[in-house]
Design a protein around this motif. Structure first.
Motif, PDB file in Angstrom:
ATOM      1  N   GLY A 226       0.794  -1.214   0.000  1.00  0.00           N
ATOM      2  CA  GLY A 226       0.000   0.000   0.000  1.00  0.00           C
ATOM      3  C   GLY A 226       0.830   1.269   0.000  1.00  0.00           C
ATOM      4  O   GLY A 226       0.280   2.375   0.050  1.00  0.00           O
ATOM      5  N   LYS A 227       2.136   1.146  -0.056  1.00  0.00           N
ATOM      6  CA  LYS A 227       3.014   2.310  -0.047  1.00  0.00           C
ATOM      7  C   LYS A 227       3.060   2.930  -1.433  1.00  0.00           C
ATOM      8  O   LYS A 227       3.207   2.245  -2.438  1.00  0.00           O
ATOM      9  N   LYS A 228       2.921   4.233  -1.475  1.00  0.00           N
ATOM     10  CA  LYS A 228       2.915   4.930  -2.755  1.00  0.00           C
ATOM     11  C   LYS A 228       4.329   5.011  -3.297  1.00  0.00           C
ATOM     12  O   LYS A 228       5.174   5.717  -2.762  1.00  0.00           O
ATOM     13  N   GLU A 229       4.597   4.260  -4.371  1.00  0.00           N
ATOM     14  CA  GLU A 229       5.899   4.269  -5.012  1.00  0.00           C
ATOM     15  C   GLU A 229       5.850   5.116  -6.270  1.00  0.00           C
ATOM     16  O   GLU A 229       4.826   5.177  -6.945  1.00  0.00           O
ATOM     17  N   MET A 230       6.971   5.758  -6.572  1.00  0.00           N
ATOM     18  CA  MET A 230       7.028   6.649  -7.714  1.00  0.00           C
ATOM     19  C   MET A 230       7.991   6.106  -8.760  1.00  0.00           C
ATOM     20  O   MET A 230       8.991   5.463  -8.428  1.00  0.00           O
ATOM     21  N   ARG A 231       7.666   6.375 -10.011  1.00  0.00           N
ATOM     22  CA  ARG A 231       8.540   5.985 -11.115  1.00  0.00           C
ATOM     23  C   ARG A 231       9.176   7.240 -11.694  1.00  0.00           C
ATOM     24  O   ARG A 231       8.491   8.196 -12.044  1.00  0.00           O
ATOM     25  N   PHE A 232      10.499   7.237 -11.794  1.00  0.00           N
ATOM     26  CA  PHE A 232      11.256   8.368 -12.329  1.00  0.00           C
ATOM     27  C   PHE A 232      11.135   8.371 -13.849  1.00  0.00           C
ATOM     28  O   PHE A 232      11.542   7.418 -14.509  1.00  0.00           O
ATOM     29  N   CYS A 233      10.552   9.421 -14.396  1.00  0.00           N
ATOM     30  CA  CYS A 233      10.325   9.503 -15.847  1.00  0.00           C
ATOM     31  C   CYS A 233      10.807  10.847 -16.378  1.00  0.00           C
ATOM     32  O   CYS A 233      10.964  11.816 -15.629  1.00  0.00           O
ATOM     33  N   LEU A 234      11.038  10.875 -17.665  1.00  0.00           N
ATOM     34  CA  LEU A 234      11.437  12.097 -18.362  1.00  0.00           C
ATOM     35  C   LEU A 234      10.395  12.441 -19.412  1.00  0.00           C
ATOM     36  O   LEU A 234       9.869  11.556 -20.080  1.00  0.00           O
ATOM     37  N   ASP A 235      10.110  13.722 -19.535  1.00  0.00           N
ATOM     38  CA  ASP A 235       9.189  14.189 -20.559  1.00  0.00           C
ATOM     39  C   ASP A 235      10.008  14.482 -21.827  1.00  0.00           C
ATOM     40  O   ASP A 235      10.486  15.592 -22.033  1.00  0.00           O
ATOM     41  N   TYR A 236      10.145  13.453 -22.667  1.00  0.00           N
ATOM     42  CA  TYR A 236      10.975  13.557 -23.863  1.00  0.00           C
ATOM     43  C   TYR A 236      10.180  13.980 -25.102  1.00  0.00           C
ATOM     44  O   TYR A 236      10.616  13.738 -26.237  1.00  0.00           O
ATOM     45  N   ARG A 237       9.029  14.621 -24.912  1.00  0.00           N
ATOM     46  CA  ARG A 237       8.224  14.992 -26.069  1.00  0.00           C
ATOM     47  C   ARG A 237       8.956  15.928 -27.019  1.00  0.00           C
ATOM     48  O   ARG A 237       8.831  15.811 -28.248  1.00  0.00           O
ATOM     49  N   GLY A 238       9.723  16.860 -26.475  1.00  0.00           N
ATOM     50  CA  GLY A 238      10.478  17.770 -27.344  1.00  0.00           C
ATOM     51  C   GLY A 238      11.515  17.041 -28.165  1.00  0.00           C
ATOM     52  O   GLY A 238      11.651  17.267 -29.384  1.00  0.00           O
ATOM     53  N   LEU A 239      12.273  16.146 -27.536  1.00  0.00           N
ATOM     54  CA  LEU A 239      13.275  15.346 -28.245  1.00  0.00           C
ATOM     55  C   LEU A 239      12.610  14.420 -29.255  1.00  0.00           C
ATOM     56  O   LEU A 239      13.099  14.261 -30.390  1.00  0.00           O
ATOM     57  N   ASN A 240      11.501  13.807 -28.878  1.00  0.00           N
ATOM     58  CA  ASN A 240      10.832  12.866 -29.775  1.00  0.00           C
ATOM     59  C   ASN A 240      10.315  13.535 -31.051  1.00  0.00           C
ATOM     60  O   ASN A 240      10.239  12.906 -32.112  1.00  0.00           O
ATOM     61  N   LEU A 241       9.952  14.811 -30.953  1.00  0.00           N
ATOM     62  CA  LEU A 241       9.445  15.526 -32.120  1.00  0.00           C
ATOM     63  C   LEU A 241      10.490  15.648 -33.224  1.00  0.00           C
ATOM     64  O   LEU A 241      10.151  15.698 -34.410  1.00  0.00           O
ATOM     65  N   VAL A 242      11.767  15.711 -32.844  1.00  0.00           N
ATOM     66  CA  VAL A 242      12.825  15.899 -33.845  1.00  0.00           C
ATOM     67  C   VAL A 242      13.585  14.600 -34.115  1.00  0.00           C
ATOM     68  O   VAL A 242      14.606  14.606 -34.798  1.00  0.00           O
ATOM     69  N   THR A 243      13.097  13.485 -33.578  1.00  0.00           N
ATOM     70  CA  THR A 243      13.751  12.189 -33.770  1.00  0.00           C
ATOM     71  C   THR A 243      13.112  11.452 -34.939  1.00  0.00           C
ATOM     72  O   THR A 243      11.893  11.355 -35.033  1.00  0.00           O
ATOM     73  N   LYS A 244      13.948  10.927 -35.825  1.00  0.00           N
ATOM     74  CA  LYS A 244      13.452  10.145 -36.948  1.00  0.00           C
ATOM     75  C   LYS A 244      12.912   8.804 -36.446  1.00  0.00           C
ATOM     76  O   LYS A 244      13.501   8.166 -35.582  1.00  0.00           O
ATOM     77  N   THR A 245      11.808   8.366 -37.024  1.00  0.00           N
ATOM     78  CA  THR A 245      11.105   7.178 -36.556  1.00  0.00           C
ATOM     79  C   THR A 245      11.799   5.892 -36.984  1.00  0.00           C
ATOM     80  O   THR A 245      12.218   5.755 -38.135  1.00  0.00           O
ATOM     81  N   ASP A 246      11.932   4.970 -36.036  1.00  0.00           N
ATOM     82  CA  ASP A 246      12.381   3.608 -36.318  1.00  0.00           C
ATOM     83  C   ASP A 246      11.130   2.762 -36.516  1.00  0.00           C
ATOM     84  O   ASP A 246      10.332   2.581 -35.591  1.00  0.00           O
ATOM     85  N   ALA A 247      10.917   2.237 -37.716  1.00  0.00           N
ATOM     86  CA  ALA A 247       9.668   1.555 -38.055  1.00  0.00           C
ATOM     87  C   ALA A 247       9.690   0.069 -37.734  1.00  0.00           C
ATOM     88  O   ALA A 247       8.811  -0.675 -38.204  1.00  0.00           O
ATOM     89  N   HIS A 248      10.634  -0.402 -36.929  1.00  0.00           N
ATOM     90  CA  HIS A 248      10.655  -1.832 -36.594  1.00  0.00           C
ATOM     91  C   HIS A 248       9.340  -2.218 -35.928  1.00  0.00           C
ATOM     92  O   HIS A 248       8.894  -1.570 -34.987  1.00  0.00           O
ATOM     93  N   PRO A 249       8.667  -3.294 -36.393  1.00  0.00           N
ATOM     94  CA  PRO A 249       7.322  -3.605 -35.891  1.00  0.00           C
ATOM     95  C   PRO A 249       7.320  -4.190 -34.484  1.00  0.00           C
ATOM     96  O   PRO A 249       8.250  -4.899 -34.083  1.00  0.00           O
ATOM     97  N   ILE A 250       6.254  -3.882 -33.755  1.00  0.00           N
ATOM     98  CA  ILE A 250       5.979  -4.490 -32.452  1.00  0.00           C
ATOM     99  C   ILE A 250       4.941  -5.592 -32.700  1.00  0.00           C
ATOM    100  O   ILE A 250       3.973  -5.379 -33.433  1.00  0.00           O
ATOM    101  N   PRO A 251       5.106  -6.781 -32.117  1.00  0.00           N
ATOM    102  CA  PRO A 251       4.159  -7.877 -32.378  1.00  0.00           C
ATOM    103  C   PRO A 251       2.737  -7.513 -31.980  1.00  0.00           C
ATOM    104  O   PRO A 251       2.516  -6.677 -31.093  1.00  0.00           O
ATOM    105  N   ARG A 252       1.776  -8.132 -32.625  1.00  0.00           N
ATOM    106  CA  ARG A 252       0.373  -7.969 -32.260  1.00  0.00           C
ATOM    107  C   ARG A 252       0.102  -8.770 -30.991  1.00  0.00           C
ATOM    108  O   ARG A 252       0.354  -9.975 -30.933  1.00  0.00           O
TER     109      ARG A 252
END
Length: 405
Positions: A226-252
């Motif tokens: 029941g202890k509130k645990e936190m996950r350390f995350c980064l808001d990479y939306r700015g970086l992602n906007l200028v990153t070229k897409t890797d189209a490798h497929p993710i399985p269904r």
């Protein structure tokens, strides 16, 4: 005439009662606590029919079943009694799950296992790995002997694979720099502790990069005790906007679940902080930089939130399990081994564990299930020719009151 009016009144009351019953079935009673922050829906002067949300304001007192005394903080009308429909909860920025990268790469804690199996399939823990209780004593000994051969593979520390590294192609884009989000004191302390842990692990290092992304802590969906645990995350939306897409497929996911459903014996493995087991290229490290009150840092391994991280990880897992597709499947770091007989399952487990060990990866023992007739995989309970949703995901439908008219 009097009789007509009486009947009309009775019909109106009956209609109102039916409407109330129908409405109450869809109504969720919202409760607020004294001191809680809320948004308030107020009219926009001079347009009395136009409203907007303002705040945050503070709940002072509950006045009735659906009314609250709210401190609006204005000199003209500091306190006002408002209906609950004109209020909604206010969440601090640190408590919001930001839309970082709309991909399947974010880890999610699965539902607790003990509630999912019948009493004849309750799990027994052997050195942290979950063995099915329905296995015979000889089969459990087989598992223990097999796991002992790969004891170094099971670790709470992420491994480091040399089979691939993650790159970030931003073309000729200029560095993206975002300001630090304002955080309350307890969140700043938590961020400081998390950064120190990552420094000690070698996951991050001090940086002088011109790139900078803001930090956000996200509550984990299922925290222990029941202890509130936190996950350390980064808001990479700015970086992602200028990153070229890797189209490798993710399985269904549906195809993977169908593949597992017919197996008699199933085992699943979850890598220890899977993304952190992949190194970043030297060119990519500065682009993952982030700023905190305590300094400027950059990752040495692949962090969560990057646009192409799922593609890189899936490509690695596909390479590791190449040639073993007849009895193994992987959706990112969720690896499953499936067999129709116990002897085959032992051989299949040995081959998969050997492949993971050769790649330099490590497995989190507490999230492994061995020799199960049914397993939780990608939000479903699969095995024994059956596919079923998890109980917690359909409880609302089960509890739905059937209509009586």
């Amino acid at each position: 005439m009097a009789e007509y009016m009486k009947n009309a009144s009775n019909n109106l009351q009956a209609s109102q009662e039916l409407q109330k019953q129908w409405h109450d079935q869809k109504t969720v009673l919202v409760q607020y606590q004294t001191g809680q922050k809320v948004w308030v829906l107020e009219p926009v002067a001079p347009r009395a029919l136009q409203d907007k949300w303002s705040g945050p304001h503070t709940i002072v007192e509950k006045k009735g079943g659906v009314t609250y005394l709210v401190d609006l903080g204005t000199a003209r009308s500091p306190l006002r009694v408002l209906h609950v429909n004109r209020l909604k909860p206010y969440y601090d920025r640190a408590d919001l799950t930001l839309l970082m990268a709309t991909d399947e790469g974010q880890e999610e804690d699965s539902d607790p296992l003990p509630d999912l199996f019948s009493s004849t399939e309750q799990d027994a823990l052997v050195e942290g790995v979950v063995l099915a209780d329905c296995l015979t004593a000889e089969q459990k000994d087989n598992c223990i002997n097999l796991l002992d051969q790969f004891s170094e593979l099971f670790s709470t520390m992420p491994g480091t694979t040399s089979w691939c590294e993650h790159t970030i192609d931003t073309g000729d884009s200029l560095p993206v720099k975002s300001k630090i989000y304002r955080q309350p004191d307890h969140v700043r302390d938590c961020i400081k502790q998390e950064v120190q842990k990552m420094l000690e692990l070698g996951v991050v290092e001090h940086s002088e990069s011109p790139w900078a992304s803001p930090v956000v802590l996200v509550p984990k969906p299922h925290s222990k005790d029941g202890k509130k645990e936190m996950r350390f995350c980064l808001d990479y939306r700015g970086l992602n906007l200028v990153t070229k897409t890797d189209a490798h497929p993710i399985p269904r996911a549906d195809e993977l679940i169908d593949t597992l459903a017919s197996a008699k014996y199933l085992s699943t493995f979850d890598l220890t902080a899977g993304y952190w087991q992949i190194k970043l290229s030297e060119d990519a490290k500065p682009k993952t930089a982030f700023s905190t009150i305590g300094g400027h840092y950059q990752f040495t391994v692949m962090p969560f939130g990057l646009k192409n991280a799922p593609a890189t990880f899936q490509r690695l897992v596909n390479t590791v399990l190449q040639g073993l597709e007849a009895f193994s499947a992987a959706y990112l770091d969720d690896i499953a081994v499936f067999s129709s007989s116990w002897d085959d399952h032992l051989v299949h487990l040995w081959k998969v564990l050997e492949a993971l060990q050769k790649a330099g990866l490590t497995i989190k023992a507490s999230k492994c299930q061995i020799g199960q007739g049914k397993v939780v995989y990608l939000g479903h309970l699969v095995g024994g020719e059956q596919i079923a949703p998890l109980q917690g995901k359909i409880q609302t439908i089960i509890d739905w009151v059937p209509p009586t008219t």
